[in-house]
Design an enzyme around this catalytic site. Sequence first.
Site, PDB file in Angstrom:
ATOM      1  CG  ASP A   1      -1.404  -8.391 -25.781  1.00 19.23           C
ATOM      2  OD1 ASP A   1      -2.131  -7.903 -24.896  1.00 19.23           O
ATOM      3  OD2 ASP A   1      -0.303  -7.913 -26.095  1.00 19.23           O
TER       4      ASP A   1
ATOM      5  CE  LYS B   1      -1.146  -5.257 -19.310  1.00 19.03           C
ATOM      6  NZ  LYS B   1      -0.932  -3.809 -19.215  1.00 19.03           N
ATOM      7  CB  SER B   2       2.488  -6.494 -24.733  1.00 18.26           C
ATOM      8  OG  SER B   2       1.100  -6.355 -24.545  1.00 18.26           O
TER       9      SER B   2
ATOM     10  N   GLY C   1      -0.849  -6.729 -14.972  1.00 17.93           N
ATOM     11  CA  GLY C   1      -0.232  -5.488 -14.516  1.00 17.93           C
ATOM     12  C   GLY C   1      -1.076  -4.311 -14.963  1.00 17.93           C
ATOM     13  N   GLY C   2      -0.637  -3.127 -14.592  1.00 19.72           N
ATOM     14  CA  GLY C   2      -1.347  -1.920 -14.954  1.00 19.72           C
ATOM     15  C   GLY C   2      -1.107  -1.521 -16.399  1.00 19.72           C
TER      16      GLY C   2
ATOM     17  CG  HIS D   1       1.548  -4.346 -29.350  1.00 17.10           C
ATOM     18  ND1 HIS D   1       1.356  -5.257 -28.348  1.00 17.10           N
ATOM     19  CD2 HIS D   1       1.392  -3.135 -28.775  1.00 17.10           C
ATOM     20  CE1 HIS D   1       1.107  -4.631 -27.212  1.00 17.10           C
ATOM     21  NE2 HIS D   1       1.114  -3.330 -27.448  1.00 17.10           N
TER      22      HIS D   1
ATOM     23  CB  ALA E   1      -4.826  -9.773 -32.229  1.00 17.51           C
ATOM     24  CB  THR E   2      -8.634 -10.055 -27.777  1.00 15.60           C
ATOM     25  OG1 THR E   2      -7.853  -9.153 -26.993  1.00 15.60           O
ATOM     26  CG2 THR E   2      -8.268 -11.498 -27.451  1.00 15.60           C
ATOM     27  CB  ALA E   3      -7.089  -5.175 -30.228  1.00 15.56           C
TER      28      ALA E   3
END
Length: 171
Positions: free
Chosen positions: A83, A15-16, A9-10, A50, A34-36
């Site tokens: 995410d 989404k999360s 989604g935008g 989050h 977590a990829t951040a």
Amino acid sequence: MSKTILVTGGARSGKSAIAEGLISGMPGAPIYIATAEVRDGEMAERVAVHQARRGPEWTTVHAPTDLIGALRDSDGKGPRLVDCLTLWLTNLMLSDADWQAAGRALASELGQQASHVVLVTNEVGAGIVPENALARAFRDAAGQLNQWIAAEADEVILAVSGLPLRVKSND
């Protein structure tokens, strides 16, 4: 039998939260991959929001580039929420990694997982054509990665204004 679900989604579409709700309905202790990479105060604040929403029962695994390793290491330990794929792709592209090989390997790996995997990604192709070459390359790469993962997923959910719209289901 494990299930792979892609939630797309935008920006700020929910989404999360939708993905977290899916994981909460699955058996086992939830794992957040977590990829951040926290590089500034704004990102630190987003991560804190989050984490607070998820609660203490979640185990967090940091995998800014080694997503496949994180999936393999956590398989069999509970449902996983990745995410997000878009940040993972960003990290790969900024490090000059072969994102295409990594994306294809991830798509292949998803079929090998014993535990459920829910992946979050951004739909970046619905806006205007970016002005600069790097932004266009990223948009194109994200579109390709999302297609590879969607093809392997059992379900694909589009988040629109916080609501889930199922666009693919293998049930």
